[in-house]
Motif scaffolding. Sequence first.
Motif, PDB file in Angstrom:
ATOM      1  N   TYR A 142      56.841   3.824  68.349  1.00  0.00           N
ATOM      2  CA  TYR A 142      55.783   4.647  68.934  1.00  0.00           C
ATOM      3  C   TYR A 142      54.425   3.942  68.900  1.00  0.00           C
ATOM      4  CZ  TYR A 142      58.592   8.825  69.654  1.00  0.00           C
ATOM      5  OH  TYR A 142      59.506   9.725  70.129  1.00  0.00           O
ATOM      6  N   VAL A 143      54.196   3.122  67.860  1.00  0.00           N
ATOM      7  CA  VAL A 143      52.959   2.336  67.819  1.00  0.00           C
ATOM      8  C   VAL A 143      52.925   1.356  68.984  1.00  0.00           C
ATOM      9  CG1 VAL A 143      51.713   0.568  66.527  1.00  0.00           C
ATOM     10  CG2 VAL A 143      52.574   2.584  65.349  1.00  0.00           C
ATOM     11  N   GLU A 144      54.077   0.710  69.237  1.00  0.00           N
ATOM     12  CA  GLU A 144      54.145  -0.234  70.361  1.00  0.00           C
ATOM     13  C   GLU A 144      53.995   0.502  71.694  1.00  0.00           C
ATOM     14  OE1 GLU A 144      57.847  -2.195  69.844  1.00  0.00           O
ATOM     15  OE2 GLU A 144      57.129  -3.461  68.177  1.00  0.00           O
ATOM     16  N   ARG A 145      54.594   1.699  71.807  1.00  0.00           N
ATOM     17  CA  ARG A 145      54.455   2.470  73.037  1.00  0.00           C
ATOM     18  C   ARG A 145      52.987   2.854  73.271  1.00  0.00           C
ATOM     19  NH1 ARG A 145      57.276   6.109  76.229  1.00  0.00           N
ATOM     20  NH2 ARG A 145      58.903   4.520  76.175  1.00  0.00           N
ATOM     21  N   LYS A 146      52.286   3.266  72.208  1.00  0.00           N
ATOM     22  CA  LYS A 146      50.878   3.616  72.341  1.00  0.00           C
ATOM     23  C   LYS A 146      50.045   2.416  72.770  1.00  0.00           C
ATOM     24  CE  LYS A 146      46.981   5.580  69.797  1.00  0.00           C
ATOM     25  NZ  LYS A 146      46.505   6.108  68.489  1.00  0.00           N
ATOM     26  N   ALA A 147      50.340   1.264  72.165  1.00  0.00           N
ATOM     27  CA  ALA A 147      49.618   0.045  72.541  1.00  0.00           C
ATOM     28  C   ALA A 147      49.869  -0.313  74.005  1.00  0.00           C
ATOM     29  CB  ALA A 147      50.035  -1.114  71.634  1.00  0.00           C
ATOM     30  N   GLU A 206      47.175  -0.556  77.031  1.00  0.00           N
ATOM     31  CA  GLU A 206      47.053  -1.770  77.836  1.00  0.00           C
ATOM     32  C   GLU A 206      47.206  -1.451  79.323  1.00  0.00           C
ATOM     33  OE1 GLU A 206      46.649  -5.798  78.924  1.00  0.00           O
ATOM     34  OE2 GLU A 206      46.055  -4.606  77.184  1.00  0.00           O
ATOM     35  N   ASP A 207      48.160  -0.559  79.640  1.00  0.00           N
ATOM     36  CA  ASP A 207      48.343  -0.159  81.044  1.00  0.00           C
ATOM     37  C   ASP A 207      47.091   0.532  81.579  1.00  0.00           C
ATOM     38  OD1 ASP A 207      50.866  -1.184  80.915  1.00  0.00           O
ATOM     39  OD2 ASP A 207      51.853   0.757  80.612  1.00  0.00           O
TER      40      ASP A 207
END
Length: 210
Positions: free
Chosen positions: A63-68, A72-73
Amino acid sequence: MALNVGQDFKQRWLDVPEAVRQAFIDDLHRVCNVLKPETNIQKWLEKDELAQQQSFETIERAYVERKAQLIEDARLRHQRALEQSLAKKRAAQADYAQALQFDETRQFAEQTQTLSLIRQNLEREIQTYTARYHKNPEGAALNFAKGMPSISDTAMLSELENVRLRLELEAETLIEQTVAVFRAKLQQASQEEIEYILKNSNFSTEKPKA
């Protein structure tokens, strides 16, 4: 016992990061294993605590990677929107500068034509004026009042030449002023574009910390 997964399960399941889905599947397999008769419950409990910790860390990291990625998007979308806005502004300024240059060129041509007509009229007036004066016949006696100043043809032509030069200088000054105004307008348009870029290109690129 029926498993109730709630409404829109398929969409919610697909919206979950791949690592999270895999962690859930591993947890289900682990639960299924404890239901088998041959499973050693004590060993399963010992391994289950570690497996749960690993699963929790995997889900949290996903979820941390998804938030990042979402941040970025969003940054890229904002950057593209800013670039498109700047491109439109540059195009508008280019059109304005072209129209301004066309207008200045037209005004310059009109002023040049006007000055040319003034010069032609002046030359005709000089020729007409000087044609009135000619050298007196030799030996002719003119009875002018004493003390009346005489003006020679040379002095008259010199004065007219001075008038012509003065008008030409005034014409050149007018042309230089027109060019200076045009350059000032272009410089102002460039300065406004630079200020707009500096004002709108400060979007934060800082990545979130895991």
